[in-house]
Design an enzyme around this catalytic site. Structure first.
Site, PDB file in Angstrom:
ATOM      1  N   LYS A 111       0.844  -1.208   0.000  1.00 24.55           N
ATOM      2  CA  LYS A 111       0.000   0.000   0.000  1.00 24.55           C
ATOM      3  C   LYS A 111       0.876   1.253   0.000  1.00 24.55           C
ATOM      4  O   LYS A 111       0.600   2.217  -0.712  1.00 24.55           O
ATOM      5  CB  LYS A 111      -0.923   0.014   1.231  1.00 24.55           C
ATOM      6  CG  LYS A 111      -1.989  -1.071   1.196  1.00 24.55           C
ATOM      7  CD  LYS A 111      -3.322  -0.518   0.700  1.00 24.55           C
ATOM      8  CE  LYS A 111      -4.283  -1.578   0.248  1.00 24.55           C
ATOM      9  NZ  LYS A 111      -4.768  -2.456   1.295  1.00 24.55           N
ATOM     10  N   LYS A 190      -2.835 -10.670 -10.141  1.00 23.70           N
ATOM     11  CA  LYS A 190      -3.925 -11.004  -9.219  1.00 23.70           C
ATOM     12  C   LYS A 190      -5.097 -10.046  -9.451  1.00 23.70           C
ATOM     13  O   LYS A 190      -4.891  -8.834  -9.565  1.00 23.70           O
ATOM     14  CB  LYS A 190      -3.422 -10.847  -7.771  1.00 23.70           C
ATOM     15  CG  LYS A 190      -4.509 -11.004  -6.740  1.00 23.70           C
ATOM     16  CD  LYS A 190      -4.114 -10.367  -5.413  1.00 23.70           C
ATOM     17  CE  LYS A 190      -5.233 -10.431  -4.425  1.00 23.70           C
ATOM     18  NZ  LYS A 190      -5.985  -9.256  -4.134  1.00 23.70           N
ATOM     19  N   LYS A 193      -9.353  -5.017  -6.708  1.00 24.85           N
ATOM     20  CA  LYS A 193     -10.009  -3.724  -6.909  1.00 24.85           C
ATOM     21  C   LYS A 193      -8.968  -2.634  -7.101  1.00 24.85           C
ATOM     22  O   LYS A 193      -9.160  -1.701  -7.864  1.00 24.85           O
ATOM     23  CB  LYS A 193     -10.870  -3.386  -5.689  1.00 24.85           C
ATOM     24  CG  LYS A 193     -12.152  -4.183  -5.613  1.00 24.85           C
ATOM     25  CD  LYS A 193     -12.793  -4.039  -4.228  1.00 24.85           C
ATOM     26  CE  LYS A 193     -13.036  -5.371  -3.595  1.00 24.85           C
ATOM     27  NZ  LYS A 193     -13.146  -5.364  -2.148  1.00 24.85           N
TER      28      LYS A 193
HETATM   29  P1  ADP Z   1      -9.291  -6.666  -3.255  1.00 26.41           P
HETATM   30  O1  ADP Z   1      -7.852  -7.126  -3.364  1.00 26.41           O
HETATM   31  O2  ADP Z   1      -9.937  -6.715  -4.581  1.00 26.41           O
HETATM   32  O3  ADP Z   1      -9.440  -5.325  -2.577  1.00 26.41           O
HETATM   33  P2  ADP Z   1     -10.344  -7.721  -0.790  1.00 26.41           P
HETATM   34  O4  ADP Z   1      -9.107  -7.359  -0.067  1.00 26.41           O
HETATM   35  O5  ADP Z   1     -11.579  -6.948  -0.497  1.00 26.41           O
HETATM   36  O6  ADP Z   1     -10.042  -7.717  -2.369  1.00 26.41           O
HETATM   37  O7  ADP Z   1     -10.630  -9.251  -0.553  1.00 26.41           O
HETATM   38  C1  ADP Z   1     -11.804  -9.853  -0.062  1.00 26.41           C
HETATM   39  C2  ADP Z   1     -11.623 -11.352  -0.058  1.00 26.41           C
HETATM   40  O8  ADP Z   1     -11.448 -11.828  -1.388  1.00 26.41           O
HETATM   41  C3  ADP Z   1     -10.366 -11.815   0.705  1.00 26.41           C
HETATM   42  O9  ADP Z   1     -10.627 -13.026   1.356  1.00 26.41           O
HETATM   43  C4  ADP Z   1      -9.353 -11.990  -0.374  1.00 26.41           C
HETATM   44  O10 ADP Z   1      -8.341 -12.909  -0.031  1.00 26.41           O
HETATM   45  C5  ADP Z   1     -10.214 -12.515  -1.510  1.00 26.41           C
HETATM   46  N1  ADP Z   1      -9.616 -12.191  -2.802  1.00 26.41           N
HETATM   47  C6  ADP Z   1      -9.388 -10.954  -3.300  1.00 26.41           C
HETATM   48  N2  ADP Z   1      -8.835 -11.010  -4.518  1.00 26.41           N
HETATM   49  C7  ADP Z   1      -8.693 -12.331  -4.799  1.00 26.41           C
HETATM   50  C8  ADP Z   1      -8.180 -13.055  -5.921  1.00 26.41           C
HETATM   51  N3  ADP Z   1      -7.723 -12.425  -6.988  1.00 26.41           N
HETATM   52  N4  ADP Z   1      -8.197 -14.407  -5.880  1.00 26.41           N
HETATM   53  C9  ADP Z   1      -8.681 -15.062  -4.795  1.00 26.41           C
HETATM   54  N5  ADP Z   1      -9.181 -14.436  -3.704  1.00 26.41           N
HETATM   55  C10 ADP Z   1      -9.194 -13.093  -3.702  1.00 26.41           C
END
Ligand code: ADP
Ligand code: TRP
Length: 321
Positions: A111, A190, A193
């Site tokens: 971050k 990966k 968002k």
């Molecule tokens: P982002 O990275 O999009 O902000 P979040 O941090 O809100 O996602 O993640 C919410 C949930 O979704 C967590 O359990 C996270 O590990 C899972 N997650 C997010 N991106 C992925 C991905 N590309 N593949 C598998 N799980 C994911």
């Protein structure tokens, strides 16, 4: 019956990575477990500092979860900020966690590298997440691979607390699924968002088509076999059963496959897969009182469990006199 808990930040549109990495597995678990699910709006303050956006995103994330099948009759579902006991536990845990451990957080370092302001909320994010987990005696925590280190930190805090003050907390286990732990985005990184490379679960047909059509592919000529180690294969596979995946593997191995055709199939698959959920979501967004009532009842149930763990932690630390 295990206590299974996980949360999601209301930080933007739900995407396929969130759905397959965490949410669909949570919804599946609710049938035979004691499921606790919540929207982590305190955590979202580390990235969203706009009242309207946070409010809208929070409500929208709650509708996503309910539309996709979270059943409030079977599970406990709430908004993190409606159970503020978690912030007290965060303070208690702050006194057992080593600063060095937090400094090694890859998520924090990423971050900062992205230019996010290094405020204290961002730095202590893993303590709040540990409090989320420990406050409810969670045994199993379904997440994607990116959350593995946060889970290890929660385990560390639970163990240190128990060793110092006596056994109060359950040491949680991460639940990471090999097949879905790291869903690739349309650029092959990966899906996240924060990378702008997502395929949203709920968006209009045109946007979905555009996103799917822009999944990166290599320049292998049509008359050569294609690699299955590619985002297009991996994204399609999320929607396939074992037999279908084998068939897709054969098609990739056989010369003649056109990526454009595969993309059209993926689009159709995603669009039809989420069709019933889209309808339910429309209903929910138009019935906000119904949704808010579910969340209020969920917060009351979660509070009762949280109060119990918190008072045991206070007692163990000598805060009751
Ligand atoms: P982002 O990275 O999009 O902000 P979040 O941090 O809100 O996602 O993640 C919410 C949930 O979704 C967590 O359990 C996270 O590990 C899972 N997650 C997010 N991106 C992925 C991905 N590309 N593949 C598998 N799980 C994911
Ligand atoms: N940090 C998690 C994420 O970004 C969200 C989260 C907060 C969480 N508290 C939690 C996940 C407790 C599991 C358990 O995805």
């Amino acid at each position: 019956m295990k206590r299974v808990l996980s949360g999601i930040q209301p930080s933007g549109q739900l995407h396929l990575g969130n759905y397959f990495g965490m949410m669909s597995r949570m919804i599946h678990y609710q049938e035979e477990n004691d499921l606790f699910a919540f929207i982590v709006n305190y955590h979202a303050l580390t990235s969203i500092q706009n009242r309207e956006i946070l409010r809208e995103n929070t409500f929208s994330a709650a509708c996503d979860f309910l539309a996709l099948g979270l059943d409030p009759e079977k599970s406990t579902f709430w908004i993190q900020g409606d159970v503020p006991q978690v912030t007290e536990l965060t303070w208690l845990l702050s006194n057992v966690v080593n600063v060095g451990l937090l400094q090694r957080s890859t998520s924090y370092k990423d971050k900062i590298a992205q230019g996010v302001a290094p405020n204290m909320g961002l730095f202590s994010y893993p303590i709040l997440m540990a409090a989320d987990i420990l406050l409810f005696g969670s045994e199993k925590v379904p997440v994607g691979k990116d959350q593995k280190q946060h889970l290890e930190m929660a385990q560390d805090m639970a163990t240190r607390f128990n060793n110092t003050f006596g056994d109060v907390f359950v040491v949680p286990e991460p639940d990471i699924d090999k097949e879905t732990q790291l869903v690739p985005g349309i650029d092959g990184q990966k899906m996240s968002k924060s990378y702008g490379n997502t395929i949203p679960v709920f968006c209009n047909e045109k946007t979905l088509k555009k996103k799917v059509m822009s999944i990166v592919t290599d320049s292998t000529p049509i008359d050569e076999p294609k690699s299955t180690d590619s985002p297009i294969f991996q994204i399609y596979s999320l929607f396939l059963d074992k037999k279908e995946k084998k068939e897709l593997t054969n098609r990739f191995k056989t010369p003649g496959l056109k990526y454009g055709d595969v993309k059209k199939e993926i689009f159709n698959r995603i669009w039809t897969h989420f069709e019933p959920f889209r309808n339910k979501r429309n209903y929910l967004t138009n019935h906000s009182d119904y949704v808010k009532n579910i969340l209020k009842e969920g917060a009351q149930k979660a509070s009762a469990v949280g109060d119990d763990y918190l008072s045991r932690a206070r007692e163990a630390m000598g805060l009751n006199y």
